[in-house]
Design a protein around this motif. Structure first.
Motif, PDB file in Angstrom:
ATOM      1  N   SER A  14       5.577   4.687  -6.754  1.00  0.00           N
ATOM      2  CA  SER A  14       5.626   4.122  -5.408  1.00  0.00           C
ATOM      3  C   SER A  14       4.336   3.364  -5.155  1.00  0.00           C
ATOM      4  CB  SER A  14       5.770   5.227  -4.359  1.00  0.00           C
ATOM      5  OG  SER A  14       5.483   4.683  -3.065  1.00  0.00           O
ATOM      6  N   VAL A  15       4.441   2.187  -4.531  1.00  0.00           N
ATOM      7  CA  VAL A  15       3.233   1.430  -4.208  1.00  0.00           C
ATOM      8  C   VAL A  15       2.391   2.165  -3.172  1.00  0.00           C
ATOM      9  CG1 VAL A  15       4.425  -0.726  -4.735  1.00  0.00           C
ATOM     10  CG2 VAL A  15       4.252   0.016  -2.364  1.00  0.00           C
ATOM     11  N   LYS A  16       2.953   3.211  -2.585  1.00  0.00           N
ATOM     12  CA  LYS A  16       2.212   4.004  -1.594  1.00  0.00           C
ATOM     13  C   LYS A  16       1.202   4.929  -2.271  1.00  0.00           C
ATOM     14  CE  LYS A  16       5.612   4.252   2.213  1.00  0.00           C
ATOM     15  NZ  LYS A  16       6.381   3.094   1.956  1.00  0.00           N
ATOM     16  N   ASP A  17       1.334   5.122  -3.613  1.00  0.00           N
ATOM     17  CA  ASP A  17       0.383   5.973  -4.335  1.00  0.00           C
ATOM     18  C   ASP A  17      -0.189   5.180  -5.503  1.00  0.00           C
ATOM     19  OD1 ASP A  17       0.566   8.895  -6.506  1.00  0.00           O
ATOM     20  OD2 ASP A  17      -1.118   7.719  -5.710  1.00  0.00           O
ATOM     21  N   PRO A  18      -1.264   4.416  -5.242  1.00  0.00           N
ATOM     22  CA  PRO A  18      -1.829   3.526  -6.257  1.00  0.00           C
ATOM     23  C   PRO A  18      -2.542   4.239  -7.404  1.00  0.00           C
ATOM     24  CG  PRO A  18      -2.687   3.040  -4.036  1.00  0.00           C
ATOM     25  CD  PRO A  18      -2.013   4.359  -3.976  1.00  0.00           C
ATOM     26  N   SER A  19      -2.710   5.572  -7.339  1.00  0.00           N
ATOM     27  CA  SER A  19      -3.547   6.241  -8.352  1.00  0.00           C
ATOM     28  C   SER A  19      -3.104   5.989  -9.789  1.00  0.00           C
ATOM     29  CB  SER A  19      -3.669   7.739  -8.066  1.00  0.00           C
ATOM     30  OG  SER A  19      -2.420   8.285  -7.779  1.00  0.00           O
ATOM     31  N   PRO A  20      -1.803   6.020 -10.132  1.00  0.00           N
ATOM     32  CA  PRO A  20      -1.457   5.753 -11.539  1.00  0.00           C
ATOM     33  C   PRO A  20      -1.868   4.346 -11.978  1.00  0.00           C
ATOM     34  CG  PRO A  20       0.488   6.482 -10.308  1.00  0.00           C
ATOM     35  CD  PRO A  20      -0.605   6.306  -9.316  1.00  0.00           C
ATOM     36  N   VAL A  21      -1.831   3.394 -11.040  1.00  0.00           N
ATOM     37  CA  VAL A  21      -2.217   2.022 -11.378  1.00  0.00           C
ATOM     38  C   VAL A  21      -3.721   1.962 -11.639  1.00  0.00           C
ATOM     39  CG1 VAL A  21      -2.318  -0.362 -10.578  1.00  0.00           C
ATOM     40  CG2 VAL A  21      -0.306   1.030 -10.077  1.00  0.00           C
ATOM     41  N   TYR A  22      -4.499   2.645 -10.799  1.00  0.00           N
ATOM     42  CA  TYR A  22      -5.959   2.641 -11.024  1.00  0.00           C
ATOM     43  C   TYR A  22      -6.304   3.331 -12.334  1.00  0.00           C
ATOM     44  CZ  TYR A  22      -6.971   0.499  -6.579  1.00  0.00           C
ATOM     45  OH  TYR A  22      -7.051  -0.404  -5.556  1.00  0.00           O
ATOM     46  N   GLU A  23      -5.579   4.407 -12.670  1.00  0.00           N
ATOM     47  CA  GLU A  23      -5.831   5.087 -13.956  1.00  0.00           C
ATOM     48  C   GLU A  23      -5.577   4.114 -15.109  1.00  0.00           C
ATOM     49  OE1 GLU A  23      -7.500   7.867 -12.337  1.00  0.00           O
ATOM     50  OE2 GLU A  23      -7.241   8.041 -14.522  1.00  0.00           O
TER      51      GLU A  23
END
Ligand code: HUE
Length: 100
Positions: free
Chosen positions: A80-89
Motif C-alpha cells: 500500500s502506498v500508505k506504508d512507504p517502509s518497504p519502498v525505503y528499504e
C-alpha cells in the motif's frame, strides 16, 4: 565565485546513483541520466506504477507488483502506498551516493 562553487557542490551532494535493476525501472518510466535526487527517484517510480498500471483502479492506494521487476526489487507481491517502509528499504539496497 566561491559561494557558487559551494552551491554547485552542495547541489551535487544530494544526488543518488541507482543500481542497474532500479535504473532500468526508472528509465522505463522516462528517466534520463544515471544520478537523481531522491524526489526524482520517487517521482519516476510513481510514473512507472502509473504507466504499467500496477495500481488497483478501485483501491488506488494498492500496488500489485508481483510478476513485475518492481516486485522483484521490493520482494513483494503488493503493497500500500500508505506504508512507504518497504519502498525505503528497497531504496537503501538499490541506491548509492553519487557525491563527488
Ligand atoms: C505520496 C506518494 C508516495 C510516494 C512514495 C511512496 Cl514510497 C509512497 C507514496 N504517492 C501517493 N500515491 C502514489 C501513487 C499511487 C498510485 C499510483 C502511482 C502513485 C504515490 C507515489 C509517488 C508519487 O510521486 N506521487 C505523486 C502524487 N501521485 C498521487 C497519486 N496519483 C495517482 C493515484 C492512482 C490513480 C491515478 C493518480 C499519482 C500522483 N511515487 C511513488 C513511488 C512508489 Cl514506489 C509508490 C507510490 C508512489
Amino acid at each position: 565565485a566561491a559561494e557558487d562553487a559551494c552551491r554547485i557542490t552542495l547541489g551535487q551532494a544530494n544526488q543518488v546513483r541507482p543500481k542497474l535493476p532500479l535504473l532500468k525501472i526508472l528509465q522505463a518510466a522516462g528517466a534520463q541520466g544515471e544520478t537523481f535526487t531522491l524526489k526524482e527517484v520517487m517521482h519516476h517510480l510513481g510514473q512507472y506504477i502509473m504507466v504499467k498500471q500496477l495500481y488497483d483502479k478501485r483501491q488506488q492506494h494498492m500496488v500489485y507488483c508481483g510478476g513485475d521487476q518492481l516486485g522483484e526489487l521490493l520482494g513483494l507481491e503488493s503493497f500500500s502506498v500508505k506504508d512507504p517502509s518497504p519502498v525505503y528499504e528497497m531504496l537503501k539496497r538499490n541506491l548509492t551516493s553519487a557525491a563527488m
